[in-house]
Enzyme design. Structure first.
Site, PDB file in Angstrom:
ATOM      1  NE  ARG A 224      -7.173   4.554   5.341  1.00 45.25           N
ATOM      2  CZ  ARG A 224      -6.720   5.703   5.810  1.00 45.25           C
ATOM      3  NH1 ARG A 224      -7.173   6.185   6.948  1.00 45.25           N
ATOM      4  NH2 ARG A 224      -5.791   6.381   5.178  1.00 45.25           N
TER       5      ARG A 224
ATOM      6  CE  LYS B  22      -1.712   1.548   4.072  1.00 49.21           C
ATOM      7  NZ  LYS B  22      -1.384   2.928   4.420  1.00 49.21           N
ATOM      8  CG  ASN B  23       2.292   2.651   3.532  1.00 45.69           C
ATOM      9  OD1 ASN B  23       1.134   2.979   3.268  1.00 45.69           O
ATOM     10  ND2 ASN B  23       2.681   2.351   4.746  1.00 45.69           N
TER      11      ASN B  23
ATOM     12  NE  ARG C 191       0.518   9.892  10.507  1.00 45.64           N
ATOM     13  CZ  ARG C 191       0.099   8.990   9.608  1.00 45.64           C
ATOM     14  NH1 ARG C 191      -1.163   8.618   9.601  1.00 45.64           N
ATOM     15  NH2 ARG C 191       0.918   8.545   8.682  1.00 45.64           N
TER      16      ARG C 191
ATOM     17  CB  CYS D 170      -3.940  11.342  12.196  1.00 41.74           C
ATOM     18  SG  CYS D 170      -3.301   9.763  12.701  1.00 41.74           S
TER      19      CYS D 170
ATOM     20  CG  ASP E 208       3.144   1.218   9.540  1.00 46.41           C
ATOM     21  OD1 ASP E 208       3.327   1.453   8.335  1.00 46.41           O
ATOM     22  OD2 ASP E 208       2.893   2.098  10.376  1.00 46.41           O
TER      23      ASP E 208
HETATM   24  C1  EPZ Z   1       4.374   6.687   6.442  1.00 46.62           C
HETATM   25  O1  EPZ Z   1       3.625   7.765   6.971  1.00 46.62           O
HETATM   26  C2  EPZ Z   1       3.399   5.524   6.319  1.00 46.62           C
HETATM   27  N1  EPZ Z   1       2.305   5.895   5.419  1.00 46.62           N
HETATM   28  C3  EPZ Z   1       2.836   5.161   7.697  1.00 46.62           C
HETATM   29  O2  EPZ Z   1       2.052   3.995   7.522  1.00 46.62           O
HETATM   30  C4  EPZ Z   1       4.001   4.822   8.635  1.00 46.62           C
HETATM   31  O3  EPZ Z   1       3.480   4.579   9.922  1.00 46.62           O
HETATM   32  C5  EPZ Z   1       4.989   5.991   8.673  1.00 46.62           C
HETATM   33  O4  EPZ Z   1       5.437   6.314   7.334  1.00 46.62           O
HETATM   34  C6  EPZ Z   1       6.220   5.680   9.529  1.00 46.62           C
HETATM   35  O5  EPZ Z   1       6.881   4.570   8.999  1.00 46.62           O
HETATM   36  C7  EPZ Z   1       2.533   5.925   4.095  1.00 46.62           C
HETATM   37  O6  EPZ Z   1       3.616   5.631   3.630  1.00 46.62           O
HETATM   38  C8  EPZ Z   1       1.372   6.314   3.229  1.00 46.62           C
HETATM   39  P1  EPZ Z   1       6.597   9.890   8.523  1.00 46.62           P
HETATM   40  P2  EPZ Z   1       4.283   9.254   6.994  1.00 46.62           P
HETATM   41  O7  EPZ Z   1       6.559  11.192   7.796  1.00 46.62           O
HETATM   42  O8  EPZ Z   1       5.079   9.450   5.775  1.00 46.62           O
HETATM   43  C9  EPZ Z   1       7.017  13.061  11.954  1.00 46.62           C
HETATM   44  C10 EPZ Z   1       0.153   2.651   7.701  1.00 46.62           C
HETATM   45  O9  EPZ Z   1      -0.285   2.090   8.716  1.00 46.62           O
HETATM   46  N2  EPZ Z   1       6.819  14.073  10.901  1.00 46.62           N
HETATM   47  O10 EPZ Z   1       7.720   8.926   8.246  1.00 46.62           O
HETATM   48  O11 EPZ Z   1       3.185  10.206   7.284  1.00 46.62           O
HETATM   49  C11 EPZ Z   1       5.762  12.249  12.227  1.00 46.62           C
HETATM   50  O12 EPZ Z   1       4.895  12.926  13.115  1.00 46.62           O
HETATM   51  C12 EPZ Z   1       0.631   4.081   7.783  1.00 46.62           C
HETATM   52  O13 EPZ Z   1       0.268   2.110   6.576  1.00 46.62           O
HETATM   53  C13 EPZ Z   1       6.992  15.421  11.215  1.00 46.62           C
HETATM   54  O14 EPZ Z   1       7.285  15.774  12.350  1.00 46.62           O
HETATM   55  O15 EPZ Z   1       5.233   9.123   8.265  1.00 46.62           O
HETATM   56  C14 EPZ Z   1       6.317  10.972  12.815  1.00 46.62           C
HETATM   57  O16 EPZ Z   1       6.580  11.151  14.190  1.00 46.62           O
HETATM   58  C15 EPZ Z   1       0.295   4.717   9.106  1.00 46.62           C
HETATM   59  N3  EPZ Z   1       6.794  16.347  10.235  1.00 46.62           N
HETATM   60  C16 EPZ Z   1       7.640  10.801  12.072  1.00 46.62           C
HETATM   61  O17 EPZ Z   1       7.943  12.085  11.492  1.00 46.62           O
HETATM   62  C17 EPZ Z   1       6.463  16.015   8.952  1.00 46.62           C
HETATM   63  O18 EPZ Z   1       6.339  16.907   8.088  1.00 46.62           O
HETATM   64  C18 EPZ Z   1       7.580   9.789  10.950  1.00 46.62           C
HETATM   65  O19 EPZ Z   1       6.512  10.171  10.098  1.00 46.62           O
HETATM   66  C19 EPZ Z   1       6.297  14.642   8.652  1.00 46.62           C
HETATM   67  C20 EPZ Z   1       6.490  13.688   9.635  1.00 46.62           C
END
Ligand code: EPZ
Length: 420
Positions: free
Chosen positions: A396, A22-23, A121, A116, A304
């Site tokens: 999803r 998915k991701n 997030r 969320c 995840d």
């Molecule tokens: C991706 O989300 C995945 N989704 C998530 O999977 C997964 O949990 C996550 O990466 C972490 O591995 C998709 O790929 C569509 P991040 P993403 O930006 O990109 C902080 C699932 O279950 N952050 O790597 O949104 C954030 O708050 C989903 O399939 C900022 O601070 O995650 C977190 O603490 C849920 N500012 C950390 O970084 C930003 O601008 C990692 O988030 C962006 C992120």
């Protein structure tokens, strides 16, 4: 809203094929905005989130056709450059259109994601990155309004490793003027899959799979064919189902390297695995030992898989601690697992679990995608009947999970309707 009705205690045996990730799909699909033409995205899973991304891109003029598991994409007529709130609210990954729209059309209007299921997030890293690439970015009435005649290569050093921000910035930088160096880039396999696609489209990117990416912008890209990697989280979820309830389960169409942190911890817990090139066989151990886990960025233990691991530890021998360092409040599944008889105490971002002999089936509520998976796993093991409400969360990110588990011998059926 549908629910699943599960009768626990069935032994699982047989083979299950993992679907595409998915991701990965949620990044590969918007990348098609970067060049007009026809694309083939092989091994694209049939999921609600993929449908949501299709609907969003269709509002921009992109058209789709499905040919089995291959998604045919046509971007000849992209004529809108906006991701409205209705779409982004449903799926945060919609923000992935920001980079490609800016890079290809010099403008984008993308809704901020809104809340969320498990807390903040932010998207500040996405916005800061686009600004560093020379875009003018304003926030107006809940929307990101971004403009750039042509993005300019620069150096971006992330202080937090972010999958989404890395993907978005890479997709913006490939058409920028000059070179962009990204430091502390995410190395999740889904990002590597995106880089593979961009290279196939004619992008110039060095450092694939490492935390430092060097992107030399080009003037134009062309469509490509790409194969979506297997979903490592679906694979991990099925492995835990096997570890709790088998028999003997064989997971096929998997890349074991992508979930090495999970298989390593499973072996520490006493679970015997037979790991092949593209399959993993799992059998429930005589004794399941409690093992601590702390989530980390790839190749560490994925956040995840945190919820699913807590379910496994709920029936292990001894006490364990599961710490989520990525999302400190991603624990909505814990109160529901406690209702199933699990003995868990929360301390900030740490779940302390004392293994119990058995779980007792009852009605529980899904709150988000991976929490739902954790409840399904618990229901497969719990004594008696478990009803998991609001399974649209599961749809999803898991393709036909009840069919896949049913084929292994689980008693799980989808019951439509009823407002909960
Ligand atoms: C991706 O989300 C995945 N989704 C998530 O999977 C997964 O949990 C996550 O990466 C972490 O591995 C998709 O790929 C569509 P991040 P993403 O930006 O990109 C902080 C699932 O279950 N952050 O790597 O949104 C954030 O708050 C989903 O399939 C900022 O601070 O995650 C977190 O603490 C849920 N500012 C950390 O970084 C930003 O601008 C990692 O988030 C962006 C992120």
């Amino acid at each position: 809203m549908d629910k699943f009705v599960i009768t626990g205690g069935k032994k699982l045996n047989g083979t299950v094929k993992v679907s595409g990730a998915k991701n990965a799909s949620l990044a590969l699909m918007p990348a098609t905005i970067l060049a007009s033409g026809k694309y083939e995205l092989a091994n694209t899973p049939s999921l609600r989130d993929v449908t949501s991304m299709m609907k969003l891109l269709q509002t921009m003029g992109v058209t789709f056709e499905r040919n089995g598991t291959t998604l045919l994409v046509n971007t000849f007529r992209v004529n809108k450059f906006e991701a409205p709130y209705e779409h982004v609210k449903k799926m945060r990954a919609s923000i992935y259109v920001l980079g490609p729209l800016l890079a290809r059309y010099g403008k984008a209007k993308v809704s901020l994601p809104g809340g969320c299921a498990w807390g903040p997030r932010p998207v500040d890293l996405h916005i800061e990155g686009m600004k560093k690439l020379g875009a003018a970015v304003d926030l107006e009435r809940g929307y990101i309004i971004a403009k750039a005649k042509r993005l300019k290569g620069t150096r971006i050093a992330f202080n937090v490793s972010s999958v989404g921000a890395t993907g978005n910035i890479v997709m913006a930088a490939v058409l920028a003027k000059g070179t962009t160096r990204i430091e502390n880039a995410a190395t999740e396999p889904e990002i590597t899959n995106l880089v593979e696609m961009l290279l196939a489209m004619g992008a110039k990117i060095d450092g694939m799979g490492t935390t430092t990416l060097e992107i030399e912008g080009v003037d134009e890209l062309h469509p490509a064919k790409v194969h979506t990697i297997p979903d490592r989280i679906e694979a991990g979820t099925m492995l835990i189902a096997g570890a709790m309830c088998s028999g003997k389960v064989r997971i096929e169409n998997v890349n074991p390297e992508h979930l090495s942190a999970v298989t390593a911890r499973m072996e520490d817990a006493g679970i015997s695995l037979n790991i092949g090139k593209d399959f993993i066989e799992v059998a429930a151990p005589k004794t399941l030992h409690a093992v601590d886990v702390t989530t980390a960025v790839y190749p560490g233990f994925p956040t995840d898989m945190q919820a699913q691991w807590i379910t496994l530890m709920a029936i292990a021998k001894g006490s364990s601690a599961v710490t989520d360092t990525i999302y400190r409040d991603r624990f909505n599944h814990v109160p529901e697992l406690i209702r199933l008889g699990a003995d868990i105490e929360m301390k900030d971002n740490v779940a302390v679990i004392r293994g119990v002999k058995k779980l007792m089936g009852t009605k529980v509520m899904s709150t988000d995608l991976r929490a739902s998976a954790a409840l399904i796993l618990a229901g497969l093991k719990a004594e008696g009947e478990t009803e998991v409400l609001r399974v649209y969360h599961l749809d999803r990110g898991y393709e036909a999970i009840e069919k896949k588990l049913g084929a292994l011998g689980a008693s799980i059926k989808r019951v439509a309707g009823e407002e909960f």
